[in-house]
Design a protein around this motif. Structure first.
Motif, PDB file in Angstrom:
ATOM      1  N   ASN A 187      -7.924   4.136  -1.804  1.00  0.00           N
ATOM      2  CA  ASN A 187      -7.900   5.054  -0.660  1.00  0.00           C
ATOM      3  C   ASN A 187      -8.026   6.480  -1.196  1.00  0.00           C
ATOM      4  O   ASN A 187      -8.029   6.705  -2.412  1.00  0.00           O
ATOM      5  CB  ASN A 187      -6.642   4.841   0.192  1.00  0.00           C
ATOM      6  CG  ASN A 187      -5.363   4.983  -0.616  1.00  0.00           C
ATOM      7  OD1 ASN A 187      -5.271   5.817  -1.511  1.00  0.00           O
ATOM      8  ND2 ASN A 187      -4.377   4.151  -0.304  1.00  0.00           N
ATOM      9  N   GLU A 224     -13.151   3.653   7.517  1.00  0.00           N
ATOM     10  CA  GLU A 224     -12.879   3.400   8.949  1.00  0.00           C
ATOM     11  C   GLU A 224     -13.705   4.266   9.907  1.00  0.00           C
ATOM     12  O   GLU A 224     -14.427   3.756  10.711  1.00  0.00           O
ATOM     13  CB  GLU A 224     -11.382   3.517   9.334  1.00  0.00           C
ATOM     14  CG  GLU A 224     -10.332   3.312   8.249  1.00  0.00           C
ATOM     15  CD  GLU A 224     -10.428   2.019   7.451  1.00  0.00           C
ATOM     16  OE1 GLU A 224     -11.297   1.190   7.748  1.00  0.00           O
ATOM     17  OE2 GLU A 224      -9.628   1.841   6.519  1.00  0.00           O
ATOM     18  N   CYS A 280       0.857  -1.183   0.000  1.00  0.00           N
ATOM     19  CA  CYS A 280       0.000   0.000   0.000  1.00  0.00           C
ATOM     20  C   CYS A 280       0.895   1.234   0.000  1.00  0.00           C
ATOM     21  O   CYS A 280       1.852   1.287   0.763  1.00  0.00           O
ATOM     22  CB  CYS A 280      -0.860  -0.038   1.261  1.00  0.00           C
ATOM     23  SG  CYS A 280      -1.591   1.546   1.686  1.00  0.00           S
ATOM     24  N   LYS A 337      -4.965   8.201   9.144  1.00  0.00           N
ATOM     25  CA  LYS A 337      -5.684   7.858   7.909  1.00  0.00           C
ATOM     26  C   LYS A 337      -5.166   8.697   6.723  1.00  0.00           C
ATOM     27  O   LYS A 337      -5.327   8.317   5.563  1.00  0.00           O
ATOM     28  CB  LYS A 337      -7.188   8.077   8.157  1.00  0.00           C
ATOM     29  CG  LYS A 337      -8.162   7.225   7.379  1.00  0.00           C
ATOM     30  CD  LYS A 337      -7.852   5.759   7.335  1.00  0.00           C
ATOM     31  CE  LYS A 337      -8.214   5.197   5.978  1.00  0.00           C
ATOM     32  NZ  LYS A 337      -7.717   3.898   5.662  1.00  0.00           N
ATOM     33  N   PHE A 364      -3.847   0.789  12.708  1.00  0.00           N
ATOM     34  CA  PHE A 364      -4.454  -0.512  13.027  1.00  0.00           C
ATOM     35  C   PHE A 364      -4.099  -1.574  11.992  1.00  0.00           C
ATOM     36  O   PHE A 364      -4.404  -2.746  12.169  1.00  0.00           O
ATOM     37  CB  PHE A 364      -5.989  -0.368  13.041  1.00  0.00           C
ATOM     38  CG  PHE A 364      -6.509   0.159  11.724  1.00  0.00           C
ATOM     39  CD1 PHE A 364      -6.848  -0.712  10.709  1.00  0.00           C
ATOM     40  CD2 PHE A 364      -6.603   1.520  11.499  1.00  0.00           C
ATOM     41  CE1 PHE A 364      -7.283  -0.229   9.482  1.00  0.00           C
ATOM     42  CE2 PHE A 364      -7.044   2.009  10.286  1.00  0.00           C
ATOM     43  CZ  PHE A 364      -7.378   1.135   9.271  1.00  0.00           C
ATOM     44  N   HIS A 377       0.291   4.094   1.097  1.00  0.00           N
ATOM     45  CA  HIS A 377       0.140   4.865   2.331  1.00  0.00           C
ATOM     46  C   HIS A 377       0.828   4.112   3.487  1.00  0.00           C
ATOM     47  O   HIS A 377       1.789   4.615   4.065  1.00  0.00           O
ATOM     48  CB  HIS A 377      -1.363   5.093   2.597  1.00  0.00           C
ATOM     49  CG  HIS A 377      -1.653   5.878   3.823  1.00  0.00           C
ATOM     50  ND1 HIS A 377      -1.154   7.130   4.032  1.00  0.00           N
ATOM     51  CD2 HIS A 377      -2.394   5.585   4.936  1.00  0.00           C
ATOM     52  CE1 HIS A 377      -1.571   7.585   5.203  1.00  0.00           C
ATOM     53  NE2 HIS A 377      -2.323   6.661   5.769  1.00  0.00           N
ATOM     54  N   ASN A 378       0.336   2.925   3.749  1.00  0.00           N
ATOM     55  CA  ASN A 378       0.926   2.002   4.736  1.00  0.00           C
ATOM     56  C   ASN A 378       1.206   2.611   6.116  1.00  0.00           C
ATOM     57  O   ASN A 378       2.187   2.247   6.762  1.00  0.00           O
ATOM     58  CB  ASN A 378       2.226   1.388   4.164  1.00  0.00           C
ATOM     59  CG  ASN A 378       2.387  -0.065   4.608  1.00  0.00           C
ATOM     60  OD1 ASN A 378       1.474  -0.645   5.217  1.00  0.00           O
ATOM     61  ND2 ASN A 378       3.520  -0.662   4.322  1.00  0.00           N
ATOM     62  N   LYS A 379       0.346   3.556   6.533  1.00  0.00           N
ATOM     63  CA  LYS A 379       0.606   4.226   7.817  1.00  0.00           C
ATOM     64  C   LYS A 379      -0.531   4.064   8.818  1.00  0.00           C
ATOM     65  O   LYS A 379      -0.413   4.519   9.951  1.00  0.00           O
ATOM     66  CB  LYS A 379       0.816   5.725   7.576  1.00  0.00           C
ATOM     67  CG  LYS A 379       2.098   6.084   6.847  1.00  0.00           C
ATOM     68  CD  LYS A 379       2.347   7.589   6.937  1.00  0.00           C
ATOM     69  CE  LYS A 379       3.536   8.001   6.103  1.00  0.00           C
ATOM     70  NZ  LYS A 379       3.196   8.292   4.723  1.00  0.00           N
ATOM     71  N   CYS A 380      -1.664   3.497   8.415  1.00  0.00           N
ATOM     72  CA  CYS A 380      -2.807   3.429   9.329  1.00  0.00           C
ATOM     73  C   CYS A 380      -2.417   2.616  10.573  1.00  0.00           C
ATOM     74  O   CYS A 380      -1.859   1.521  10.439  1.00  0.00           O
ATOM     75  CB  CYS A 380      -4.013   2.809   8.627  1.00  0.00           C
ATOM     76  SG  CYS A 380      -4.549   3.800   7.209  1.00  0.00           S
TER      77      CYS A 380
END
Ligand code: SF4
Length: 298
Positions: free
Chosen positions: A112, A140, A34, A152, A41, A36-39
């Protein structure tokens, strides 16, 4: 020696994820991980560094599918956010799918905010004309304080606008929301704001999943350090009830039948709303059994 790509199978790398509804689809991996790969959870792509796979490998997989997957008429583009691929290249992939797999009726992908934002409405319409038929969008929560806390990467207004853009392009929109992500303290605040976001976005499908703490994630560490506490079972039910009561869709389906949830619900809104609320009330009174903890899974 030239590699015989077409006969060596699909070039899947790492742990591959797809929505439950795409279980019978051809799975074509066009990106790794991903972008972004920062969420906080999400542990889905911790094993991968984001990359777009090379055209030769993608084409080889499409040709392999053309030979061996002739009975599957849906295709899902993995991994996390295929929509992030620049328009020209993504269009090329869809054209190759059309040329080599003409029996595929619908292509789906995860999306996203960042990936949708990179596409104009007209570009999305072009992708839709090339059979991009559904996007699975991780929403989410609709609460901005929480969106920031879980990293997010966007606010709720932008999230709503990007969801609407997808629908306006004619692409079906399936969103996921996360029960429990507000912890005990912000449970009802999260539920209300999320219901309001869903009403403003008006997606075709809403899937409510329950947070499962994944080792290696920030949320897991926060929980271990006593900084984050998940609502208990009745708390989760009250949260689901609050969310549904604030959700007004023009005809979409609200599901909470994912294996991570305590109570499976499937309601077509607005028609099925009262019935869903009544069912939750029954569960809260102990008249309906909940899925036991051991049977919950992602
Ligand atoms: S939840 Fe979605 S956007 Fe966030 S890190 Fe995971 S895959 Fe990426």
């Amino acid at each position: 020696m030239e590699i015989d790509y077409e006969n060596e199978g699909m070039h899947y790398e790492g742990y591959c994820i797809r929505p439950p509804s795409e279980a019978d689809s051809i799975l074509l991996q066009v990106t790794l991980g991903c972008s972004h790969n920062k969420c906080s959870f999400c542990g889905s792509y911790k094993d991968k560094r984001f990359a777009i796979k090379d055209d030769k490998t993608i084409l080889s997989d499409i040709r392999f599918a053309a030979k061996h997957m002739r009975n599957q008429d849906r295709l899902f583009l993995m991994d996390g956010d295929a929509l992030i691929i620049p328009q020209k290249r993504l269009l090329w992939i869809l054209q190759q799918i059309q040329e080599h797999l003409p029996w595929v009726k619908r292509v789906g992908a995860y999306a996203n905010v960042k990936g949708i934002k990179m596409k104009t409405l007209d570009e999305l319409k072009v992708l839709h004309a090339h059979k991009l038929g559904i996007l699975f969008y991780g929403v989410e929560t609709g609460d901005d304080e929480l969106r920031q806390a879980i990293h997010k990467g966007s606010d709720s207004q932008t999230c709503i606008e990007m969801g609407r853009r997808v629908r306006e392009a004619g692409i079906k929109l399936s969103v996921t929301v996360l029960l429990g992500i507000g912890g005990r303290e912000k449970s009802l605040q999260h539920a209300k704001a999320t219901g309001e976001l869903l009403s403003a976005m008006d997606p075709d499908y809403v899937g409510a999943l329950t947070v499962m703490l994944m080792p290696g994630t920030k949320l897991y560490d926060e929980h271990a350090a006593g900084k984050f506490e998940l609502p208990d079972e009745p708390g989760m039910l009250r949260e689901l009830r609050e969310m549904i009561s604030h959700t007004n869709l023009s005809g979409g389906l609200f599901f909470s039948n994912h294996a991570s949830n305590y109570l499976p619900i499937k309601a077509r809104l607005p028609r099925g709303k009262q019935q869903a609320l009544d069912m939750i009330d029954k569960a809260l009174r102990g008249e309906i059994g909940l899925r036991p903890e051991w049977a919950r899974a992602l």
